[in-house]
Design a protein around this motif. Structure first.
Motif, PDB file in Angstrom:
ATOM      1  N   THR A 119       0.832  -1.196   0.000  1.00  0.00           N
ATOM      2  CA  THR A 119       0.000   0.000   0.000  1.00  0.00           C
ATOM      3  C   THR A 119       0.866   1.246   0.000  1.00  0.00           C
ATOM      4  N   ASP A 124       1.077   3.708   1.964  1.00  0.00           N
ATOM      5  CA  ASP A 124       1.744   4.133   3.193  1.00  0.00           C
ATOM      6  C   ASP A 124       2.918   3.252   3.581  1.00  0.00           C
ATOM      7  N   GLU A 125       2.822   1.972   3.228  1.00  0.00           N
ATOM      8  CA  GLU A 125       3.971   1.112   3.495  1.00  0.00           C
ATOM      9  C   GLU A 125       5.179   1.621   2.724  1.00  0.00           C
ATOM     10  N   VAL A 171       5.768   4.644   1.845  1.00  0.00           N
ATOM     11  CA  VAL A 171       6.229   5.880   2.495  1.00  0.00           C
ATOM     12  C   VAL A 171       7.091   5.546   3.701  1.00  0.00           C
ATOM     13  N   ASN A 172       6.618   4.602   4.505  1.00  0.00           N
ATOM     14  CA  ASN A 172       7.375   4.247   5.712  1.00  0.00           C
ATOM     15  C   ASN A 172       8.744   3.669   5.384  1.00  0.00           C
TER      16      ASN A 172
END
Lengths: 431, 280, 287
Positions: free
Chosen positions: A267, A269-270, A272-273
């Motif tokens: 996803t 956000d993963e 991004v992290n």
């Protein structure tokens, strides 16, 4: 309904700054329900539409604004890409509107759980860019490989479960959001220019590379890499033969076993992290995810590459079980969606709107120049939620809309050999 | 407390226990620290500013997803599961006080319910509903899936309780002319009351935190663990950590309160010289 | 269980019907359905009744399946080993070195507080702790133990097993502690009086008497790990495989019959493992 918080107050202030263009847009927005009998306008207020989609565009702000403008209540559920396909196929009664990607549409349309839209009821159809009609951005541009949106956009009639090769009056899905993707990099941790897809498998980045684990998308990234390396010559990347799939996955499996990858992500956000924490310095990545990393104060570049972009697109489709007033409300909502406000919201996060002209009304000239025309920013560029994305003077990576969408090499795709591809992909993940 | 001189092994073991506790709490401390980041903070170190912004964000509207309604769902579901688990475990426990035809089969089926990997229960229920064309929902299939997880625990606890139950009380009650319902109501229930509270707590906690069995059975509406899982892949803010920090401190507070009350009651009993509450 | 109760068969039937119905419908029937569906066929978007062996031949004919099973067993074995060592030691300390119930309860509660935080949050909390720029690496670098951050701490077998141990250690502590509390202290006195040293007492008296507790704890830990999907997915960074992950990939791509075939194989493996562990424990006596 909950009270709004800082989020809205910030964006409201943000809106005020935008001044006249917004006032104009708001006027357009408030015109949304005219030309209908008032009784109908009253009824629509009681309609609830259940929409699901990926976290990318299932933003609570949109539901709030739809309530304000139309009175329709939207229930939104965010799922990951694979789960959206699952939802359409296995729980057709659980949704009214599906916010899905085009390659997912190709998979689920034959199930008959969705109904096509009557194009004559779509107010802004003429504002939709050519990519979603005949596949050409400009009359001279070439058509990219893979599941290009226009190949799955039209169908022959209200009950058809197949796709039509040419334009008809029945639209499988109304396009809303799309973008060109490439590799994202951390220039501070790499320290040299990157200009080709081959860099993803460069041993220099051993243990610091990542790829996304969604088969239909990941396979295309892998193909871009293998083709750039000269390891595999594809007849058509978007529709590989079994041998091509096997060769591609063999190269990636070897790289995986050698420890090239730090992690796989599924996803927004993963990704991004992974990038923000420095776990990964180079990976296939979506443009707004890169923007998000930058807004945390970390250097991160959306790196245009010489081989071109891999592209994706999504839209809104209707559930088969919509009828009567609810169906009218869904059309109303979709027309509102294309009327500009949502487009502006998406564009100001770094996506493209399917009807860019209408979203222009909801963006300042500076924002339009920065996001769409590839011009240098005159002021700080803010996202719709009040976070600073880019400083004054910055230019968008990859340039203007034409430069980016005009260099699309392939789309995320579902191939004829899908079953074989999925098996091989799963084996690669498990290797 | 100090009976005799402690052997050296005590200190080694105590140190080991201390390490174990540090191991349990270590990562939670990382969460707690990160939940106090500034408004631009992410999910990983390095820290980005310092504020209590994310605790407020927790109660506000999220960009994607929604803690509040999913929390209320999990709470309701947990309470229903708790009530059903207590009642059903109790009546099943009562039935098992004597042999009956099929008791072994039922006993091992219940044990199997614990042992079968949760993802299979999820998949199986999902398939049935899918084939029958029913809508999966947290109130029906979700509830059933949770019960397959909580009932075995409650049932085993009740069996253990009745194994240790002194039947002479019941016989005395019956000799005094009590009906079987009266016996249960006035003799059995008061004695096994504390265990029932234990079953209730178990039932609620297991349901509240259940993930795998809910995955394919909750339908359109997410329970809290599913929402959190969605958040881990769809959210980049420390809101999640703020939630973890809050729940940890909340349970710490609850447990300390319970301990305090317990000690207070004990002390009162001791000063009143009652013998109740000894050797539970 | 040999009470001369005045219960009629009818009331017994009434008492056991709720649990029988629930488990019948939500456990037995679903497992039966999985078995049936594992012989069905499918295409990209639906599955339909058929009788084909392809799902099994796909599953059992692929090397990747065996590797994945071995990998999952490896996780289960490692997790079992560490939770056993930790569980036994902690239980021993609480049972034999803490002499008042009050302190036993206090120390127990200290261990249980983290279990009230959602499993998923507890799991992802390891990520900032173990990451390349995480707490642990930063600490080791600042005291000069290492120059380069340790890569194996996160998204590796190490982090997966660590998270499992963190999640399930208590499942081992409780049953072993329960067994230990039931050991008649005079046995231990007798052993020591008979000239056995501490170690001999432990291996000849305590461990044999704890076997049932160890078995129950082991069954819990092993079945939880074998069926896990989310821990391997989150802590392995999406690039480690376990049976659960493989199944879930198939489920999410709508390949239900293929997933069902994997489920049947997994169930068989788990049941064999459990029946082996059950041999040392009579559950009914243990309760």
């Amino acid at each position: 309904m909950k009270n709004s918080t800082t989020l809205t107050s910030l964006s409201r202030r943000d809106l005020l700054k935008r001044g006249s263009a917004v006032a104009l847009g708001a006027a357009v927005g408030s015109q949304a329900i005219t030309g209908f009998p008032t009784i109908w306008a009253q009824n629509i207020k009681n309609v609830t539409l259940r929409q699901f989609g990926t976290g990318v565009s299932n933003i609570n702000e949109i539901a709030k604004k739809a309530k304000e403008d139309l009175g329709i209540t939207l229930e939104m559920t965010a799922l990951n890409t694979d789960a959206t396909a699952q939802r359409v196929v296995t729980q057709p009664k659980s949704f009214d509107i599906a916010d899905i990607e085009y390659f997912t549409l190709k998979k689920v349309w034959p199930s008959g759980n969705m109904q096509p839209m009557d194009i004559s009821k779509l107010k802004y159809f003429d504002k939709i860019v050519g990519i979603f009609k005949d596949g050409r951005l400009t009359p001279s541009s070439k058509i990219a490989q893979g599941t290009a949106p226009h190949t799955v956009s039209f169908t022959d009639g209200p009950n058809s479960k197949s796709f039509s090769k040419s334009m008809t009056n029945w639209y499988t899905m109304v396009p809303t959001i799309y973008n060109a993707d490439t590799l994202g990099i951390r220039p501070d941790l790499i320290g040299r220019p990157i200009n080709s897809w081959t860099e993803l498998l460069n041993p220099e980045f051993k243990g610091k590379a990542s790829i996304l684990n969604i088969a239909s998308i990941g396979i295309m990234d892998a193909a871009m890499v293998c083709e750039a390396m000269g390891e595999v010559q594809y007849g058509d990347k978007g529709n590989m033969t079994k041998e091509e799939i096997d060769k591609t996955m063999a190269i990636f499996t070897e790289a995986k076993k050698a420890g090239q990858f730090r992690a796989f992500w599924q996803t927004f956000d993963e990704s991004v992290n992974l990038m923000a924490s420095g776990e990964v310095v180079i990976q296939s990545m979506w443009s707004p995810a890169i923007t998000k990393v930058r807004s945390m104060g970390l250097p991160c570049i959306y790196q245009p590459l010489k081989e071109g972009y891999r592209s994706w697109g999504g839209g809104l489709g209707l559930s088969r079980n919509l009828s009567g007033l609810e169906l009218d409300a869904a059309y109303e909502y979709i027309n509102w969606y294309l009327s500009g406000w949502v487009g502006g919201l998406l564009m100001r996060q770094g996506y493209y709107s399917a009807a860019p002209e209408t979203s222009k009304l909801h963006m300042s000239a500076d924002e339009w120049g920065f996001w769409f025309e590839g011009k240098a920013a005159q002021n700080d560029i803010m996202d719709p939620f009040g976070n600073k994305l880019e400083p004054k003077g910055a230019k968008r990576d990859g340039g203007s809309f034409e430069e980016r969408m005009g260099r699309v090499e392939c789309w995320n795709s579902v191939m004829d050999e899908n079953r074989h591809m999925v098996r091989k992909w799963n084996e690669f993940i498990a290797a | 407390m100090m009976h005799k001189k402690r052997p050296a092994s005590f200190y080694w073991l105590a140190a080991f226990f201390g390490l174990f506790v540090m191991f349990l709490y270590g990562p939670i401390s990382a969460i707690v620290i990160l939940s106090f980041q500034g408004p631009n903070g992410g999910l990983t170190f390095p820290m980005n500013g310092f504020s209590i912004h994310w605790f407020f964000a927790l109660f506000g509207e999220q960009l994607v997803g929604d803690f509040e309604t999913s929390f209320l769902r999990s709470l309701q579901l947990g309470l229903v599961v708790m009530a059903l688990t207590v009642v059903i475990s109790l009546v099943t426990g009562l039935a098992f006080r004597k042999k009956f035809f099929g008791s072994n089969l039922l006993f091992y089926t219940t044990v199997a319910s614990l042992i079968v990997p949760s993802i299979l229960v999820s998949l199986g229920i999902g398939l049935i509903f899918n084939i029958m064309g029913w809508e999966v929902s947290w109130t029906t299939s979700g509830l059933g899936a949770h019960l397959t997880w909580t009932l075995p625990f409650g049932f085993l606890i009740m069996i253990a309780v009745f194994n240790r139950f002194d039947k002479s009380y019941e016989e005395a009650a019956r000799d005094l002319g009590a009906s079987s319902w009266q016996t249960i109501r006035h003799v059995v229930l008061p004695i096994i009351g504390p265990s029932l509270i234990g079953v209730a707590l178990f039932g609620f906690t297991l349901s509240y935190d259940e993930f795998a069995r809910t995955l394919m059975t909750s339908g359109v509406k997410n329970t809290l663990p599913l929402e959190i899982f969605g958040m881990t892949t769809n959210v980049t803010t420390p809101t999640l950590y703020a939630l973890g920090t809050l729940t940890t401190f909340f349970s710490l507070f609850m447990i300390l309160t319970a301990m305090g009350v317990l000690f207070y009651l004990r002390r009162r009993q001791e000063s009143h010289g009652s013998d109740a509450g000894k050797g539970v | 269980m040999d009470t001369v109760d005045r219960q009629s068969p009818l009331s017994t039937l009434l008492q056991i019907s709720p649990i029988s119905l629930i488990l019948g419908f939500f456990l037995v029937l679903p497992i039966g359905t999985i078995l049936i569906v594992s012989f069905w066929d499918y295409n990209d978007f639906s599955f339909f009744p058929d009788f084909v062996w392809t799902n099994y031949s796909d599953a059992l004919g692929s090397n990747v399946t065996y590797k994945t099973y071995l990998n999952t067993l490896w996780y289960a074995g490692l997790t079992w080993f560490f939770t056993f060592i930790i569980g036994f030691t902690v239980a021993y300390f609480l049972a034999f070195h803490i002499h008042t119930t009050r302190w036993q309860i206090v120390l127990f509660l200290i261990c249980t507080i983290p279990f009230w935080t959602s499993n998923i949050i507890r799991m992802i909390s390891w990520i900032p702790f173990l990451g390349r720029n995480g707490v642990f690496n930063t600490m080791l670098q600042s005291i000069g133990l290492i120059d380069e951050p340790l890569e194996f701490l996160l998204f590796s077998d190490f982090s997966i097993v660590l998270a499992f141990v963190h999640l399930y250690a208590l499942f081992m502590v409780v049953p072993i502690f329960n067994s230990m509390m039931r050991i008649d202290r005079s046995f231990i006195e007798a052993a020591i009086d008979g000239g056995a040293n501490g170690w001999q007492t432990l291996t000849n008296v305590v461990i044999p008497l704890c076997k049932p507790g160890i078995a129950i704890g082991s069954i819990f830990v092993v079945t939880l790990v074998m069926g896990d999907y989310i821990t391997v997915r989150l802590m392995g960074g999406g690039q480690r495989a376990s049976v659960g992950v493989m199944m879930w990939n198939e489920i999410s791509l709508l390949l239900y019959p293929a997933a069902a075939a994997h489920a049947v194989v997994l169930l068989a493996v788990v049941l064999i493992m459990v029946s082996l562990m059950m041999r040392v424990v009579d559950l009914k006596k243990e309760l």
